[in-house]
Design a protein around this motif. Structure first.
Motif, PDB file in Angstrom:
ATOM      1  N   ALA A  54      41.145  43.406  62.536  1.00 25.00           N
ATOM      2  CA  ALA A  54      40.128  42.427  62.925  1.00 25.00           C
ATOM      3  C   ALA A  54      38.767  43.121  62.908  1.00 25.00           C
ATOM      4  O   ALA A  54      38.646  44.290  62.546  1.00 25.00           O
ATOM      5  N   GLY A  55      37.747  42.395  63.285  1.00 27.26           N
ATOM      6  CA  GLY A  55      36.433  43.000  63.418  1.00 27.26           C
ATOM      7  C   GLY A  55      35.760  43.339  62.107  1.00 27.26           C
ATOM      8  O   GLY A  55      34.937  44.252  62.038  1.00 27.26           O
ATOM      9  N   TYR A  56      36.096  42.626  61.041  1.00 22.36           N
ATOM     10  CA  TYR A  56      35.482  42.856  59.736  1.00 22.36           C
ATOM     11  C   TYR A  56      34.889  41.552  59.222  1.00 22.36           C
ATOM     12  O   TYR A  56      35.147  40.474  59.762  1.00 22.36           O
ATOM     13  N   GLN A  57      34.099  41.618  58.175  1.00 18.06           N
ATOM     14  CA  GLN A  57      33.652  40.426  57.472  1.00 18.06           C
ATOM     15  C   GLN A  57      33.788  40.666  55.976  1.00 18.06           C
ATOM     16  O   GLN A  57      33.602  41.791  55.492  1.00 18.06           O
ATOM     17  N   LEU A  58      34.163  39.630  55.247  1.00 22.04           N
ATOM     18  CA  LEU A  58      34.264  39.718  53.806  1.00 22.04           C
ATOM     19  C   LEU A  58      32.934  39.334  53.177  1.00 22.04           C
ATOM     20  O   LEU A  58      32.344  38.317  53.526  1.00 22.04           O
ATOM     21  N   VAL A  59      32.477  40.169  52.271  1.00 17.38           N
ATOM     22  CA  VAL A  59      31.227  39.947  51.559  1.00 17.38           C
ATOM     23  C   VAL A  59      31.577  39.569  50.126  1.00 17.38           C
ATOM     24  O   VAL A  59      32.289  40.311  49.443  1.00 17.38           O
ATOM     25  N   ASP A  60      31.093  38.423  49.683  1.00 13.22           N
ATOM     26  CA  ASP A  60      31.456  37.955  48.352  1.00 13.22           C
ATOM     27  C   ASP A  60      30.854  38.854  47.275  1.00 13.22           C
ATOM     28  O   ASP A  60      29.669  39.183  47.309  1.00 13.22           O
ATOM     29  N   SER A  61      31.672  39.218  46.319  1.00 16.93           N
ATOM     30  CA  SER A  61      31.219  40.041  45.197  1.00 16.93           C
ATOM     31  C   SER A  61      31.892  39.544  43.944  1.00 16.93           C
ATOM     32  O   SER A  61      33.117  39.541  43.850  1.00 16.93           O
ATOM     33  N   GLN A  62      31.114  39.109  42.966  1.00 17.44           N
ATOM     34  CA  GLN A  62      31.669  38.585  41.731  1.00 17.44           C
ATOM     35  C   GLN A  62      31.539  39.560  40.561  1.00 17.44           C
ATOM     36  O   GLN A  62      31.863  39.232  39.432  1.00 17.44           O
ATOM     37  N   GLY A  63      31.037  40.754  40.830  1.00 14.29           N
ATOM     38  CA  GLY A  63      30.916  41.733  39.755  1.00 14.29           C
ATOM     39  C   GLY A  63      30.482  43.071  40.303  1.00 14.29           C
ATOM     40  O   GLY A  63      29.774  43.140  41.309  1.00 14.29           O
ATOM     41  N   ALA A  64      30.902  44.159  39.623  1.00 12.37           N
ATOM     42  CA  ALA A  64      30.544  45.525  40.026  1.00 12.37           C
ATOM     43  C   ALA A  64      30.842  45.771  41.502  1.00 12.37           C
ATOM     44  O   ALA A  64      30.042  46.367  42.224  1.00 12.37           O
ATOM     45  N   THR A  65      32.008  45.324  41.942  1.00 13.31           N
ATOM     46  CA  THR A  65      32.380  45.465  43.346  1.00 13.31           C
ATOM     47  C   THR A  65      32.407  46.925  43.781  1.00 13.31           C
ATOM     48  O   THR A  65      32.015  47.256  44.908  1.00 13.31           O
ATOM     49  N   GLU A  66      32.846  47.806  42.897  1.00 13.47           N
ATOM     50  CA  GLU A  66      32.957  49.227  43.253  1.00 13.47           C
ATOM     51  C   GLU A  66      31.620  49.838  43.629  1.00 13.47           C
ATOM     52  O   GLU A  66      31.556  50.835  44.339  1.00 13.47           O
ATOM     53  N   GLY A  67      30.518  49.248  43.147  1.00 13.32           N
ATOM     54  CA  GLY A  67      29.203  49.797  43.432  1.00 13.32           C
ATOM     55  C   GLY A  67      28.582  49.331  44.726  1.00 13.32           C
ATOM     56  O   GLY A  67      27.520  49.822  45.128  1.00 13.32           O
ATOM     57  N   THR A  68      29.226  48.400  45.422  1.00 14.69           N
ATOM     58  CA  THR A  68      28.621  47.835  46.633  1.00 14.69           C
ATOM     59  C   THR A  68      28.534  48.839  47.772  1.00 14.69           C
ATOM     60  O   THR A  68      27.629  48.762  48.601  1.00 14.69           O
ATOM     61  N   VAL A  69      29.473  49.787  47.824  1.00  8.97           N
ATOM     62  CA  VAL A  69      29.414  50.802  48.886  1.00  8.97           C
ATOM     63  C   VAL A  69      28.232  51.738  48.636  1.00  8.97           C
ATOM     64  O   VAL A  69      27.468  52.054  49.550  1.00  8.97           O
ATOM     65  N   ALA A  70      28.071  52.164  47.400  1.00 13.38           N
ATOM     66  CA  ALA A  70      26.973  53.075  47.061  1.00 13.38           C
ATOM     67  C   ALA A  70      25.606  52.433  47.283  1.00 13.38           C
ATOM     68  O   ALA A  70      24.662  53.111  47.713  1.00 13.38           O
ATOM     69  N   ASN A  71      25.504  51.115  47.015  1.00 15.65           N
ATOM     70  CA  ASN A  71      24.188  50.481  47.190  1.00 15.65           C
ATOM     71  C   ASN A  71      23.973  49.909  48.591  1.00 15.65           C
ATOM     72  O   ASN A  71      22.960  49.257  48.852  1.00 15.65           O
ATOM     73  N   GLY A  72      24.934  50.147  49.482  1.00  8.20           N
ATOM     74  CA  GLY A  72      24.737  49.812  50.883  1.00  8.20           C
ATOM     75  C   GLY A  72      24.969  48.373  51.278  1.00  8.20           C
ATOM     76  O   GLY A  72      24.607  47.965  52.376  1.00  8.20           O
ATOM     77  N   THR A  73      25.621  47.593  50.409  1.00  5.98           N
ATOM     78  CA  THR A  73      25.884  46.197  50.762  1.00  5.98           C
ATOM     79  C   THR A  73      27.280  45.986  51.341  1.00  5.98           C
ATOM     80  O   THR A  73      27.634  44.880  51.733  1.00  5.98           O
TER      81      THR A  73
END
Length: 235
Positions: free
Chosen positions: A152-171
């Motif tokens: 629990a205690g999480y939220q899903l952030v929609d990503s329709q492309g380049a999902t692997e890069g979302t951690v590096a770009n801080g989203t």
């Protein structure tokens, strides 16, 4: 009389589907210009080809606009609520393999399993006052997986492309995405945790909602015999 068969309209998935049918004596090909979604089926009577995006095929199957369709099991499970009541898998096709997985930064050395994620989410909330973000386009599958794991205690952030890069770009702090080799995860300094959420591959599906004209059952049974797959109940 004709039975509509939906096939991906481009890319490797389309060509692999054509090859799969050709190996079983049914020739499928596009006709006309590259941008025209037209084609024909030879080797069996009564099958009408419909070229669609892989993402459209699950919805068209579920709503009965096509009788048969080729798409990944991940897309069906994600996009069609209550899918077993609407579509039926007929045959795994042996290509289009991809695993839906959870991945976190490699620097999270204490996190190796999904059960560890709940403690991380709790610590993240206490530190930041916000929920741990997991980027994905597979909301239904990921939410069910995390619920079953007690996270629990999480939220899903929609990503329709380049999902692997979302951690590096801080989203996002973590991701859930499909992978075939894991190379892109490695390149983005991510590691897989826990078991595979869903092991997907291209599959031939039958719509349970499509209306059938007189004689369609005969067409379908002839097709199943040609493809050497078990015929489901067509009642």
């Amino acid at each position: 009389m004709s039975v509509k068969l939906g096939i991906p309209s481009k890319g490797r998935l389309m060509q692999d589907t054509f090859d799969w049918f050709a190996e079983r004596g049914i020739r499928i090909e596009r006709t006309g210009l590259d941008r025209e979604y037209a084609g024909r089926v030879d080797g069996i009577d009564g099958i009408e080809l419909v070229l669609l995006s892989a993402g459209e095929i699950p919805k068209d199957l579920a709503e009965g606009r096509i009788t048969l369709g080729v798409t990944g099991t991940d897309v069906v499970c994600e996009k069609v609520a209550g899918w077993p009541d609407k579509v039926q898998p007929l045959a795994p096709m042996g290509f289009g393999h991809a695993d839906l997985i959870l991945a976190v930064p490699q620097t999270w050395t204490d996190v190796s399993d999904v059960s560890d994620l709940d403690a991380v989410a709790d610590a993240f909330w206490r530190k930041t006052g916000t929920r741990l973000r997991i980027a994905t386009k597979y909301h239904r599958l990921v939410r069910a997986h995390l619920r079953d794991a007690g996270v629990a205690g999480y939220q899903l952030v929609d990503s329709q492309g380049a999902t692997e890069g979302t951690v590096a770009n801080g989203t996002a702090e973590a991701i859930a995405d499909i992978t075939s080799t894991g190379a892109t995860l490695e390149a983005n300094h991510l590691k897989i945790i826990g078991e595979v959420i869903h092991a997907s591959q291209a599959t031939l599906f039958l719509s349970k909602r499509a209306e059938r004209a007189p004689g369609d059952e005969v067409i379908l049974r002839n097709l199943f015999a040609k493809l050497q797959i078990s015929a489901p109940s067509l009642g």
